[in-house]
Motif scaffolding. Structure first.
Motif, PDB file in Angstrom:
ATOM      1  N   ASP A 342       0.833  -1.194   0.000  1.00 39.58           N
ATOM      2  CA  ASP A 342       0.000   0.000   0.000  1.00 39.58           C
ATOM      3  C   ASP A 342       0.876   1.256   0.000  1.00 39.58           C
ATOM      4  O   ASP A 342       2.102   1.189   0.084  1.00 39.58           O
ATOM      5  CB  ASP A 342      -0.961  -0.002   1.193  1.00 39.58           C
ATOM      6  CG  ASP A 342      -0.240  -0.131   2.535  1.00 39.58           C
ATOM      7  OD1 ASP A 342       1.008  -0.075   2.559  1.00 39.58           O
ATOM      8  OD2 ASP A 342      -0.920  -0.287   3.559  1.00 39.58           O
ATOM      9  N   ALA A 343       0.224   2.417  -0.098  1.00 40.39           N
ATOM     10  CA  ALA A 343       0.963   3.675  -0.168  1.00 40.39           C
ATOM     11  C   ALA A 343       1.787   3.920   1.096  1.00 40.39           C
ATOM     12  O   ALA A 343       2.903   4.445   1.025  1.00 40.39           O
ATOM     13  CB  ALA A 343      -0.010   4.833  -0.401  1.00 40.39           C
ATOM     14  N   ALA A 344       1.240   3.545   2.249  1.00 36.65           N
ATOM     15  CA  ALA A 344       1.977   3.754   3.492  1.00 36.65           C
ATOM     16  C   ALA A 344       3.270   2.953   3.506  1.00 36.65           C
ATOM     17  O   ALA A 344       4.308   3.433   3.986  1.00 36.65           O
ATOM     18  CB  ALA A 344       1.097   3.372   4.685  1.00 36.65           C
ATOM     19  N   GLU A 346       5.031   2.055   0.892  1.00 37.60           N
ATOM     20  CA  GLU A 346       5.974   2.702  -0.023  1.00 37.60           C
ATOM     21  C   GLU A 346       6.614   3.921   0.628  1.00 37.60           C
ATOM     22  O   GLU A 346       7.825   4.139   0.517  1.00 37.60           O
ATOM     23  CB  GLU A 346       5.267   3.101  -1.321  1.00 37.60           C
ATOM     24  CG  GLU A 346       4.824   1.929  -2.188  1.00 37.60           C
ATOM     25  CD  GLU A 346       5.987   1.103  -2.717  1.00 37.60           C
ATOM     26  OE1 GLU A 346       7.131   1.597  -2.736  1.00 37.60           O
ATOM     27  OE2 GLU A 346       5.742  -0.051  -3.116  1.00 37.60           O
ATOM     28  N   ARG A 347       5.803   4.714   1.314  1.00 36.35           N
ATOM     29  CA  ARG A 347       6.365   5.899   1.975  1.00 36.35           C
ATOM     30  C   ARG A 347       7.337   5.523   3.086  1.00 36.35           C
ATOM     31  O   ARG A 347       8.287   6.254   3.367  1.00 36.35           O
ATOM     32  CB  ARG A 347       5.238   6.769   2.540  1.00 36.35           C
ATOM     33  CG  ARG A 347       4.339   7.391   1.480  1.00 36.35           C
ATOM     34  CD  ARG A 347       3.393   8.403   2.078  1.00 36.35           C
ATOM     35  NE  ARG A 347       2.472   8.928   1.075  1.00 36.35           N
ATOM     36  CZ  ARG A 347       1.221   8.518   0.920  1.00 36.35           C
ATOM     37  NH1 ARG A 347       0.718   7.589   1.733  1.00 36.35           N
ATOM     38  NH2 ARG A 347       0.462   9.026  -0.022  1.00 36.35           N
ATOM     39  N   ALA A 348       7.103   4.381   3.724  1.00 35.45           N
ATOM     40  CA  ALA A 348       7.977   3.925   4.804  1.00 35.45           C
ATOM     41  C   ALA A 348       9.203   3.178   4.281  1.00 35.45           C
ATOM     42  O   ALA A 348      10.022   2.723   5.075  1.00 35.45           O
ATOM     43  CB  ALA A 348       7.200   3.032   5.769  1.00 35.45           C
ATOM     44  N   GLY A 349       9.319   3.039   2.956  1.00 31.99           N
ATOM     45  CA  GLY A 349      10.523   2.453   2.388  1.00 31.99           C
ATOM     46  C   GLY A 349      10.519   0.946   2.334  1.00 31.99           C
ATOM     47  O   GLY A 349      11.508   0.306   2.728  1.00 31.99           O
TER      48      GLY A 349
END
Length: 448
Positions: A342-344, A346-349
Motif C-alpha cells: 500500500d501507499a503507506a 511505499e512511503r515507509a521504504g
C-alpha cells in the motif's frame, strides 16, 4: 527516589563483586569547570547514598550466567554522568572484554552532569567507543531502563544496547521532564518506546531478574552448528495441484496464535522476543528473537501469515545482524502473501527495507536455516529465505508471485487462477525439483 543500585544488584545477580575503582577524593573540589558548590553537593550525595559515584560496577551471575554489571544510583546527583562515572563504565566494558562476558546496564539517569560541563558530555563518546570495542568482539550489551532514563544514558547504554528492556511506567526519552516542550508526555514513557520500535519489552519490576537472566544466557551462548529445520506440525500429503497447495497454505491452523507461533513453541524449550526496527516501527506480523533448543541458543525471524511491512523487514535484518555478530545460528520461517504494497508501505521504504534484509542474510557468517510453513509470496517471502538451506512443509507453497497477481498481470480472467497456479510450479515437490528447497519436512513420529 526508586530502588537503590545495591538493592537492584542483589535482586538480579548472585555473587556480585564490585570492581576496584581508583577515584580521587573530590568531595571538597568544585570540579573541572569550578562550579561553585559542586564539591559540597558530591559530599552530600556520598553521605546520602553511601556511594562514591553515580554507578556501581562489578561482576556476578545473572540467571546463573556470568556477566559484568553497571548499575546507576539515581540518588547520587540524579544518576548523572560525569568524568568519574565514565571512567567506571569504561572499566566495566574493559572487564567484560577481558572475561569475554556480556555487559548488563541497569540504567537510571537524568543525563550528563552540568557541573562538569563538556567534560561530562564527552563521556558519551567514551561510552560509545567502549561499547563499539565490545561489539567487535561479539560481546552483547543488555540494558534495563529504569525510572527515569533520559539524556545521554538513554542515547548510549539504553538505545545502543543489543536488547533493551524497560520497567513499566518508567520515564524514557532523550529529553528530560524539565526541558521538553509541553504536550504529549506519554511519548516519553517505556510503553511508548516499545510501541514505536525503540524497546524490546516492558516488564513489571518483579519480572526483571528472570527475564534478564534468560537474555544473558541466550546471548552469551555462541554456536557454530546450523539450526535444524523444524518438523512439520500436520500430517498432510503433498498437494496434487498448484491450486491445492495454495489453498492448503492459506488454511489457518486451529487454536490460539499463528502458524509461526505454533512452530516456534514446538521448536524451542523457551524463547524471548525482540521488538521493533529502531526506526519508529513495529510489525506485529513478524516474530523475532532468540530461543533455547537442545542446550543452545538459536535466533529466529518468522512471518505470521500477513503482508510484511517495512518495519518487519528491518526488524528481521536487525535480528540477523545481531545473531551474526554474536555467533548464533538463525532460523527463519516464511509465511506471507507478500510484502505490504500500500501507499503507506511505499512511503515507509518497503523497497529499501527488503533490500536491507536480503543484504543481512547474504552477508551472514552464521548459518541461516529456512522453513516455508505457509505462503511464500514473491520477494517479500524470499527476503526471509536462506539460499541453499531452505526446506518446505507439505502444506506450503513458494511462488514468484501469487496466482491471483499472475493472472491479473497476464490479463486472464479470475476463473483461470487455479490453472495459473499449476503453471507456476509452486508446490512443495516442485520446489525440491527446481532446487529451491532441499526437502519436504515431515512430522516427528510419536514415540514407540
Amino acid at each position: 527516589m526508586g530502588e537503590s543500585a545495591r538493592a537492584l544488584l542483589d535482586r538480579v545477580s548472585a555473587g556480585f563483586t564490585e570492581l576496584a575503582a581508583d577515584l580521587p577524593d573530590e568531595s571538597g573540589v568544585d570540579g573541572p569547570i569550578g562550579w561553585t558548590g559542586y564539591g559540597e553537593a558530591r559530599a552530600r550525595a556520598r553521605a546520602r547514598t553511601g556511594e562514591r559515584e553515580s554507578v556501581v560496577c562489578g561482576t556476578g551471575l545473572v540467571g546463573g550466567a556470568p556477566a559484568v554489571l553497571v548499575a546507576f544510583e539515581f540518588g547520587f546527583l540524579g544518576g548523572s554522568l560525569g568524568g568519574a562515572t565514565g571512567a567506571r563504565i569504561a572499566a566495566a566494558f574493559a572487564r567484560a572484554r577481558e572475561l569475554r562476558r556480556p555487559l548488563v546496564a541497569l540504567v537510571a539517569t537524568g543525563g550528563s552532569r552540568m557541573q562538569e560541563g563538556m567534560r561530562a558530555l564527552s563521556q558519551l563518546q567514551r561510552i560509545a567507543a567502549e561499547s563499539a570495542r565490545n561489539r567487535e568482539l561479539g560481546l552483547p550489551l543488555v540494558a534495563v531502563l529504569r525510572d527515569p532514563t533520559t539524556g545521554g544514558g538513554w542515547a548510549t547504554l539504553g538505545a545502543g544496547a543489543d536488547v533493551t528492556l524497560a520497567v513499566a511506567g518508567a520515564q524514557v526519552g532523550f529529553a528530560g521532564s524539565r526541558v521538553r516542550p509541553p504536550g504529549d508526555h506519554a511519548a516519553y514513557t517505556a510503553e511508548s518506546q516499545l510501541a514505536h520500535g525503540h524497546a524490546d519489552r516492558v516488564l513489571a519490576p518483579a519480572e526483571v531478574p528472570d527475564v534478564l537472566g534468560r537474555w544473558v544466557r541466550l546471548l552469551g551462548t555462541p554456536s557454530t552448528e546450523p539450526a535444524p529445520p523444524p518438523a512439520a506440525l500436520r500430517p498432510v500429503e503433498a498437494p496434487a495441484t498448484g491450486w491445492a497447495a495454495v489453498r492448503a497454505a492459506r488454511v489457518r491452523h486451529s487454536g490460539a496464535g499463528t502458524r509461526a507461533d505454533a512452530y516456534l513453541d514446538a521448536y524451542f524449550a523457551w524463547r524471548e522476543d525482540i521488538s521493533g526496527d529502531r526506526c519508529g516501527g513495529v510489525d506485529t506480523g513478524v516474530r523475532c528473537g532468540f530461543g533455547w533448543r537442545a542446550g543452545r541458543a538459536v535466533a529466529y525471524a518468522a512471518q505470521c501469515g500477513t503482508p510484511t511491512a517495512p518495519a518487519g523487514f528491518r526488524a528481521a535484518a536487525r535480528l540477523v545482524r545481531l545473531a551474526d555478530r554474536l555467533g548464533i545460528p538463525v532460523l527463519t520461517l516464511v509465511d506471507t502473501p507478500g510484502a505490504a504494497n500500500d501507499a503507506a508501505a511505499e512511503r515507509a521504504g518497503v523497497g529499501p527495507a527488503i533490500a536491507e534484509l536480503f543484504g543481512a542474510v547474504a552477508a551472514a557468517r552464521v548459518p541461516v536455516t529456512t522453513l516455508v510453513i505457509g505462503e511464500g509470496g514473491s520477494g517479500g517471502a524470499l527476503a526471509f529465505a536462506a539460499p541453499g538451506r531452505t526446506w518446505v512443509t507439505p502444506d506450503s507453497y513458494f511462488s514468484v508471485t501469487s496466482p491471483e497477481a499472475a493472472a491479473a498481470i497476464l490479463k486472464r480472467p479470475p476463473e483461470q487462477v487455479p490453472a495459473v497456479a499449476d503453471q507456476l510450479r509452486l508446490r512443495p515437490q516442485d520446489l525440491v525439483d527446481l532446487d529451491i528447497a532441499r526437502g519436504i519436512v515431515t512430522p516427528v513420529p510419536p514415540p514407540g
